[in-house]
Design a protein around this motif. Sequence first.
Motif, PDB file in Angstrom:
ATOM      1  N   VAL A 222      24.975  72.630  50.367  1.00 34.06           N
ATOM      2  CA  VAL A 222      23.943  73.685  50.303  1.00 34.06           C
ATOM      3  C   VAL A 222      24.677  74.528  48.986  1.00 34.06           C
ATOM      4  CG1 VAL A 222      23.100  75.970  51.384  1.00 34.06           C
ATOM      5  CG2 VAL A 222      23.674  73.883  52.681  1.00 34.06           C
ATOM      6  N   ASP A 223      24.637  74.146  47.761  1.00 35.75           N
ATOM      7  CA  ASP A 223      24.986  74.686  46.618  1.00 35.75           C
ATOM      8  C   ASP A 223      24.297  75.928  46.297  1.00 35.75           C
ATOM      9  OD1 ASP A 223      26.024  72.266  46.297  1.00 35.75           O
ATOM     10  OD2 ASP A 223      24.752  71.396  44.665  1.00 35.75           O
ATOM     11  N   GLY A 224      23.361  76.273  46.344  1.00 36.14           N
ATOM     12  CA  GLY A 224      22.668  77.550  46.099  1.00 36.14           C
ATOM     13  C   GLY A 224      23.215  77.922  44.567  1.00 36.14           C
ATOM     14  N   GLU A 225      23.397  79.067  44.336  1.00 36.12           N
ATOM     15  CA  GLU A 225      23.638  79.421  43.015  1.00 36.12           C
ATOM     16  C   GLU A 225      24.986  78.895  42.469  1.00 36.12           C
ATOM     17  OE1 GLU A 225      22.739  81.328  45.322  1.00 36.12           O
ATOM     18  OE2 GLU A 225      21.614  83.023  44.905  1.00 36.12           O
ATOM     19  N   SER A 226      25.772  78.413  43.371  1.00 35.18           N
ATOM     20  CA  SER A 226      27.152  78.056  43.129  1.00 35.18           C
ATOM     21  C   SER A 226      27.128  76.912  41.869  1.00 35.18           C
ATOM     22  CB  SER A 226      28.066  77.769  44.044  1.00 35.18           C
ATOM     23  OG  SER A 226      27.676  76.451  44.895  1.00 35.18           O
TER      24      SER A 226
ATOM     25  N   LYS B  73      27.362  82.339  32.513  1.00 34.89           N
ATOM     26  CA  LYS B  73      26.422  82.987  31.866  1.00 34.89           C
ATOM     27  C   LYS B  73      25.179  82.836  32.530  1.00 34.89           C
ATOM     28  CE  LYS B  73      28.158  82.696  26.878  1.00 34.89           C
ATOM     29  NZ  LYS B  73      28.247  81.190  26.896  1.00 34.89           N
ATOM     30  N   MET B  74      25.088  81.784  33.181  1.00 27.74           N
ATOM     31  CA  MET B  74      23.709  81.486  34.020  1.00 27.74           C
ATOM     32  C   MET B  74      23.486  82.866  34.992  1.00 27.74           C
ATOM     33  SD  MET B  74      22.248  79.024  33.230  1.00 27.74           S
ATOM     34  CE  MET B  74      22.462  78.591  31.560  1.00 27.74           C
ATOM     35  N   SER B  75      24.537  83.419  35.267  1.00 33.08           N
ATOM     36  CA  SER B  75      24.206  84.874  36.102  1.00 33.08           C
ATOM     37  C   SER B  75      23.040  85.769  35.520  1.00 33.08           C
ATOM     38  CB  SER B  75      25.535  85.401  36.500  1.00 33.08           C
ATOM     39  OG  SER B  75      25.937  86.046  35.115  1.00 33.08           O
ATOM     40  N   GLN B  76      23.019  85.773  34.372  1.00 37.82           N
ATOM     41  CA  GLN B  76      22.018  86.430  33.660  1.00 37.82           C
ATOM     42  C   GLN B  76      20.757  85.739  33.554  1.00 37.82           C
ATOM     43  OE1 GLN B  76      24.287  87.341  29.914  1.00 37.82           O
ATOM     44  NE2 GLN B  76      25.910  87.800  31.401  1.00 37.82           N
ATOM     45  N   ARG B  77      20.521  84.750  33.763  1.00 34.65           N
ATOM     46  CA  ARG B  77      19.193  83.776  33.696  1.00 34.65           C
ATOM     47  C   ARG B  77      18.489  83.778  35.103  1.00 34.65           C
ATOM     48  NH1 ARG B  77      19.913  79.779  29.715  1.00 34.65           N
ATOM     49  NH2 ARG B  77      17.936  79.076  29.992  1.00 34.65           N
TER      50      ARG B  77
ATOM     51  N   ILE C 252      18.740  81.102  38.234  1.00 35.84           N
ATOM     52  CA  ILE C 252      19.259  81.400  39.577  1.00 35.84           C
ATOM     53  C   ILE C 252      18.109  81.313  40.528  1.00 35.84           C
ATOM     54  CG2 ILE C 252      20.092  83.561  40.791  1.00 35.84           C
ATOM     55  CD1 ILE C 252      22.167  82.483  39.313  1.00 35.84           C
ATOM     56  N   ALA C 253      17.122  81.573  40.415  1.00 37.84           N
ATOM     57  CA  ALA C 253      15.817  81.521  41.127  1.00 37.84           C
ATOM     58  C   ALA C 253      15.708  80.264  41.671  1.00 37.84           C
ATOM     59  CB  ALA C 253      14.877  82.230  40.452  1.00 37.84           C
ATOM     60  N   TRP C 254      15.550  79.394  40.583  1.00 40.68           N
ATOM     61  CA  TRP C 254      15.661  77.786  41.023  1.00 40.68           C
ATOM     62  C   TRP C 254      16.602  77.422  42.062  1.00 40.68           C
ATOM     63  CZ3 TRP C 254      19.052  73.721  40.084  1.00 40.68           C
ATOM     64  CH2 TRP C 254      18.381  72.451  40.500  1.00 40.68           C
ATOM     65  N   ALA C 255      18.065  77.740  41.703  1.00 44.01           N
ATOM     66  CA  ALA C 255      19.007  77.417  42.552  1.00 44.01           C
ATOM     67  C   ALA C 255      18.700  78.027  43.932  1.00 44.01           C
ATOM     68  CB  ALA C 255      20.248  77.528  41.959  1.00 44.01           C
ATOM     69  N   ARG C 256      18.478  79.369  44.036  1.00 46.47           N
ATOM     70  CA  ARG C 256      18.192  80.328  45.150  1.00 46.47           C
ATOM     71  C   ARG C 256      17.190  79.706  46.304  1.00 46.47           C
ATOM     72  NH1 ARG C 256      16.676  85.929  43.323  1.00 46.47           N
ATOM     73  NH2 ARG C 256      18.576  85.882  42.796  1.00 46.47           N
TER      74      ARG C 256
ATOM     75  N   PRO D 133      19.146  75.389  31.729  1.00 50.99           N
ATOM     76  CA  PRO D 133      19.686  74.227  31.255  1.00 50.99           C
ATOM     77  C   PRO D 133      19.233  72.913  31.709  1.00 50.99           C
ATOM     78  CG  PRO D 133      20.934  75.511  32.921  1.00 50.99           C
ATOM     79  CD  PRO D 133      19.534  76.420  32.583  1.00 50.99           C
ATOM     80  N   LYS D 134      19.601  71.882  31.263  1.00 51.61           N
ATOM     81  CA  LYS D 134      19.213  70.492  31.672  1.00 51.61           C
ATOM     82  C   LYS D 134      19.941  70.165  33.017  1.00 51.61           C
ATOM     83  CE  LYS D 134      16.667  68.496  28.011  1.00 51.61           C
ATOM     84  NZ  LYS D 134      15.444  68.938  28.519  1.00 51.61           N
ATOM     85  N   ILE D 135      19.737  69.925  34.043  1.00 51.78           N
ATOM     86  CA  ILE D 135      20.390  69.663  35.167  1.00 51.78           C
ATOM     87  C   ILE D 135      19.679  68.518  36.034  1.00 51.78           C
ATOM     88  CG2 ILE D 135      21.135  70.583  37.651  1.00 51.78           C
ATOM     89  CD1 ILE D 135      21.040  73.326  36.316  1.00 51.78           C
ATOM     90  N   GLY D 136      20.734  67.763  36.261  1.00 53.43           N
ATOM     91  CA  GLY D 136      20.276  66.533  37.304  1.00 53.43           C
ATOM     92  C   GLY D 136      19.676  65.244  36.392  1.00 53.43           C
TER      93      GLY D 136
END
Length: 280
Positions: free
Chosen positions: A19-23, A31-35, A39-43, A193-196
């Motif tokens: 359950v990674d969530g935002e972490s 800096k992702m805290s401002q994006r 954040i919503a994608w992770a949340r 950012p590119k993830i995964g």
Amino acid sequence: MTYNWSENRRCAAVLSFDVDGESGILAEDPKMSQRLSAIAWARYGPKTGVPRILDMLKKQSVQATFFVPGYTAELYPDLVKRISDEGHEIGVHGYLHEKVSSLDLIQEETALVKTCDILEKITGTRPIGYRAPLWDVNDRTPELLASHGMVYDSSLMDDDVPYTISTPKGDLIEIPPHWTNDDWEQFAFHMEPKIGSGVIETCAKALQLWQEEVEGMHHYGRAFILTMHPELIGRPARVLMLEKLIEYMRSLDGVWLTTCGEIARYHQKQNLTATMSEVG
Ligand SMILES: [Zn+2]
């Protein structure tokens, strides 16, 4: 050599959720805290995915293992409590999804102990299991885990049944995962950012891949450890697919669908029996 699962069990299987969530993205870049979009994608994982997964697991009467970073638990204590109250196991997954190989010993130990404390405060139970963020551990990690009373780790890929790692601070049981049995490779896509892995496969393809894996583990009597992320697997079509996978496992003879913690406890008992019979 075959693994002794007990008379009426042929192989083991675990549904595990990180359950990674935002972490996860915050560990990549604070800096992702401002994006807000990132954040919503992770949340989506803790907000939308986990509740849907929990409902399905309850319907199917399946208990699973949820590895939770301390940061996620602090943000969503009610959710973590619900996971625990519904009979699932909670394990440790770093504090802020730290890449452990980039930490010194003190930092690694601090993240471990802090997260154990947070999870214990919420659930009333101290976790016994650990999965490293990104499955990335140091050669000193097993000893560190054993010294803090952890019973098992699930990060190393050198086998497909549980085994014991002996450390100067006591034994640690390893419950091996694998990239093949991970939803990240099938479904993780993020533009910026590119993830995964950057691909979005169909549920049919993932279901086929994992059914083949279950079939192989069943044939050879091994342990199918499926690693999933609620922001990916929690989408409606994929939860339906996961239900089909559970039904497939139930169609086979002797699949022990359980938690990592139960497998670790079973392995401990087996080891003890083997040692006692050697002594006797
Ligand atoms: Zn993770």
